[in-house]
Design a protein around this motif. Structure first.
Motif, PDB file in Angstrom:
ATOM      1  N   ARG A  32      -0.569   9.442  10.241  1.00  0.00           N
ATOM      2  CA  ARG A  32      -0.009   8.909   9.004  1.00  0.00           C
ATOM      3  C   ARG A  32       1.494   9.206   8.899  1.00  0.00           C
ATOM      4  O   ARG A  32       2.248   8.416   8.375  1.00  0.00           O
ATOM      5  CB  ARG A  32      -0.731   9.485   7.793  1.00  0.00           C
ATOM      6  N   THR A  33       1.901  10.374   9.383  1.00  0.00           N
ATOM      7  CA  THR A  33       3.316  10.749   9.327  1.00  0.00           C
ATOM      8  C   THR A  33       3.858  10.939  10.733  1.00  0.00           C
ATOM      9  O   THR A  33       3.185  11.499  11.593  1.00  0.00           O
ATOM     10  CB  THR A  33       3.513  12.049   8.525  1.00  0.00           C
ATOM     11  N   VAL A  34       5.073  10.477  10.935  1.00  0.00           N
ATOM     12  CA  VAL A  34       5.685  10.499  12.265  1.00  0.00           C
ATOM     13  C   VAL A  34       7.098  11.059  12.170  1.00  0.00           C
ATOM     14  O   VAL A  34       7.832  10.767  11.231  1.00  0.00           O
ATOM     15  CB  VAL A  34       5.746   9.078  12.867  1.00  0.00           C
ATOM     16  N   ALA A  35       7.460  11.836  13.175  1.00  0.00           N
ATOM     17  CA  ALA A  35       8.823  12.345  13.305  1.00  0.00           C
ATOM     18  C   ALA A  35       9.368  11.908  14.655  1.00  0.00           C
ATOM     19  O   ALA A  35       8.621  11.812  15.629  1.00  0.00           O
ATOM     20  CB  ALA A  35       8.828  13.867  13.218  1.00  0.00           C
ATOM     21  N   VAL A  36      10.653  11.642  14.700  1.00  0.00           N
ATOM     22  CA  VAL A  36      11.313  11.279  15.950  1.00  0.00           C
ATOM     23  C   VAL A  36      12.498  12.205  16.140  1.00  0.00           C
ATOM     24  O   VAL A  36      13.284  12.432  15.215  1.00  0.00           O
ATOM     25  CB  VAL A  36      11.802   9.809  15.936  1.00  0.00           C
ATOM     26  N   LYS A  54       6.802   0.503  11.148  1.00  0.00           N
ATOM     27  CA  LYS A  54       6.388  -0.479  10.155  1.00  0.00           C
ATOM     28  C   LYS A  54       5.399  -1.463  10.771  1.00  0.00           C
ATOM     29  O   LYS A  54       4.397  -1.821  10.150  1.00  0.00           O
ATOM     30  CB  LYS A  54       7.617  -1.216   9.611  1.00  0.00           C
ATOM     31  N   ALA A  55       5.660  -1.892  12.007  1.00  0.00           N
ATOM     32  CA  ALA A  55       4.756  -2.816  12.706  1.00  0.00           C
ATOM     33  C   ALA A  55       3.391  -2.175  12.957  1.00  0.00           C
ATOM     34  O   ALA A  55       2.365  -2.859  12.955  1.00  0.00           O
ATOM     35  CB  ALA A  55       5.375  -3.272  14.021  1.00  0.00           C
ATOM     36  N   LEU A  56       3.361  -0.862  13.169  1.00  0.00           N
ATOM     37  CA  LEU A  56       2.100  -0.148  13.400  1.00  0.00           C
ATOM     38  C   LEU A  56       1.389   0.207  12.092  1.00  0.00           C
ATOM     39  O   LEU A  56       0.278   0.716  12.113  1.00  0.00           O
ATOM     40  CB  LEU A  56       2.342   1.141  14.189  1.00  0.00           C
ATOM     41  N   GLY A  57       2.042  -0.047  10.984  1.00  0.00           N
ATOM     42  CA  GLY A  57       1.455   0.295   9.686  1.00  0.00           C
ATOM     43  C   GLY A  57       1.658   1.745   9.300  1.00  0.00           C
ATOM     44  O   GLY A  57       0.966   2.270   8.431  1.00  0.00           O
ATOM     45  N   LEU A  58       2.590   2.412   9.944  1.00  0.00           N
ATOM     46  CA  LEU A  58       2.883   3.820   9.661  1.00  0.00           C
ATOM     47  C   LEU A  58       4.098   3.889   8.738  1.00  0.00           C
ATOM     48  O   LEU A  58       5.201   4.211   9.159  1.00  0.00           O
ATOM     49  CB  LEU A  58       3.157   4.573  10.967  1.00  0.00           C
ATOM     50  N   ILE A  59       3.883   3.574   7.480  1.00  0.00           N
ATOM     51  CA  ILE A  59       4.993   3.515   6.533  1.00  0.00           C
ATOM     52  C   ILE A  59       4.841   4.614   5.479  1.00  0.00           C
ATOM     53  O   ILE A  59       4.536   4.351   4.335  1.00  0.00           O
ATOM     54  CB  ILE A  59       5.104   2.121   5.877  1.00  0.00           C
ATOM     55  N   SER A  60       5.043   5.822   5.906  1.00  0.00           N
ATOM     56  CA  SER A  60       4.973   6.964   5.011  1.00  0.00           C
ATOM     57  C   SER A  60       6.389   7.366   4.609  1.00  0.00           C
ATOM     58  O   SER A  60       7.299   7.329   5.443  1.00  0.00           O
ATOM     59  CB  SER A  60       4.283   8.136   5.705  1.00  0.00           C
ATOM     60  N   PHE A 158       8.082   1.677  26.372  1.00  0.00           N
ATOM     61  CA  PHE A 158       7.609   2.879  25.685  1.00  0.00           C
ATOM     62  C   PHE A 158       6.742   2.517  24.480  1.00  0.00           C
ATOM     63  O   PHE A 158       5.667   3.078  24.285  1.00  0.00           O
ATOM     64  CB  PHE A 158       8.797   3.747  25.244  1.00  0.00           C
ATOM     65  N   LYS A 159       7.200   1.570  23.674  1.00  0.00           N
ATOM     66  CA  LYS A 159       6.462   1.183  22.472  1.00  0.00           C
ATOM     67  C   LYS A 159       5.095   0.602  22.831  1.00  0.00           C
ATOM     68  O   LYS A 159       4.093   0.929  22.185  1.00  0.00           O
ATOM     69  CB  LYS A 159       7.270   0.175  21.648  1.00  0.00           C
ATOM     70  N   GLU A 160       5.036  -0.229  23.870  1.00  0.00           N
ATOM     71  CA  GLU A 160       3.752  -0.805  24.292  1.00  0.00           C
ATOM     72  C   GLU A 160       2.803   0.277  24.800  1.00  0.00           C
ATOM     73  O   GLU A 160       1.617   0.288  24.449  1.00  0.00           O
ATOM     74  CB  GLU A 160       3.975  -1.841  25.404  1.00  0.00           C
ATOM     75  N   GLU A 161       3.311   1.163  25.624  1.00  0.00           N
ATOM     76  CA  GLU A 161       2.482   2.235  26.182  1.00  0.00           C
ATOM     77  C   GLU A 161       2.002   3.194  25.096  1.00  0.00           C
ATOM     78  O   GLU A 161       0.846   3.607  25.096  1.00  0.00           O
ATOM     79  CB  GLU A 161       3.235   3.001  27.272  1.00  0.00           C
TER      80      GLU A 161
END
Length: 172
Positions: A32-36, A54-60, A158-161
Motif C-alpha cells: 500500500r505504501t512505497v518509498a523510493v 499511480k498506474a499500479l493503483g498505489l496512490i497513498s 525495471f517497471k515491467e519486471e
C-alpha cells in the motif's frame, strides 16, 4: 581528511552490523505504501515513479521519494526529501530529521534505484524499516529482498519486471 576516513569506516561498520542482524521477512501482505531512494547524480527523473505507482493503483499519501546528492545546494522542492553527506554523523547517526523519519517509516516496499556503490545510500537502505526492499544493484545482496539487475536507463524494463514479480508474489 583523516577524520573523514575514520567517519566513513565507522559508518561502514554500522551498515555491516545492520546487515548481519537483518532478518528477511517477506510476507503475503499487499503493498500500500512505497518509498523510493534515488541517487540524484545518476537518475533524476523522479516523476516516472509517481506515474508508475499511480498506474499500479498505489496512490497513498504516505508514498515518498527521497534523493541523495553530493551537492548540498540542490533544489529542495524537487523531491519530498533530499539529503547529502553532511546529513550523516559518526557510527550511523543521522542528522536530518526528515531522513530519520523516512528510515523509521515502515513502508510496505522500498525501491533503492541506484547502481553506484555509495555508503550513504546503502546505510539508508540497511537502516530502513521497510518490509520489502527492492534494488537494482547486486553489489551487496544482503541489502535487498528482490534484485532486478537492470541499467538505470532501462527504467521501462525495471517497471515491467517489478510488476511481474509483485504479481507472482501476490503483493499487488
Amino acid at each position: 581528511m583523516i577524520l573523514k576516513a575514520f567517519k566513513e569506516k565507522s559508518n561502514r561498520k554500522y551498515v555491516n552490523k545492520l546487515l548481519a542482524e537483518r532478518k528477511s521477512s517477506v510476507n503475503n501482505n499487499k503493498i500500500r505504501t512505497v518509498a523510493v531512494l534515488l541517487n540524484a547524480n545518476e537518475f533524476h527523473e523522479f516523476e516516472v515513479f509517481r506515474v508508475y505507482f499511480k498506474a499500479l493503483g498505489l496512490i497513498s499519501p504516505k508514498n515518498k521519494i527521497v534523493a541523495f546528492t553530493m551537492d548540498d545546494k540542490l533544489e529542495h522542492n524537487q523531491w519530498n526529501t533530499h539529503f547529502s553527506p553532511k546529513d550523516f554523523g559518526w557510527k550511523g547517526k543521522i542528522k536530518n530529521t526528515d531522513l530519520q523519519s523516512f528510515i523509521n517509516e515502515p513502508f510496505d516496499m522500498m525501491i533503492s534505484f541506484y547502481k553506484s556503490e555509495v555508503l550513504h545510500l546503502n546505510q539508508i537502505t540497511a537502516a530502513s524499516k521497510a518490509l520489502f526492499k527492492v534494488g537494482i544493484s547486486n553489489e551487496d545482496e544482503r541489502l535487498y529482498d528482490l534484485i532486478i539487475d537492470v541499467e538505470l536507463k532501462e527504467i521501462n524494463v525495471f517497471k515491467e519486471e517489478l510488476k511481474k514479480y509483485l504479481n507472482i508474489l501476490k503483493k499487488i
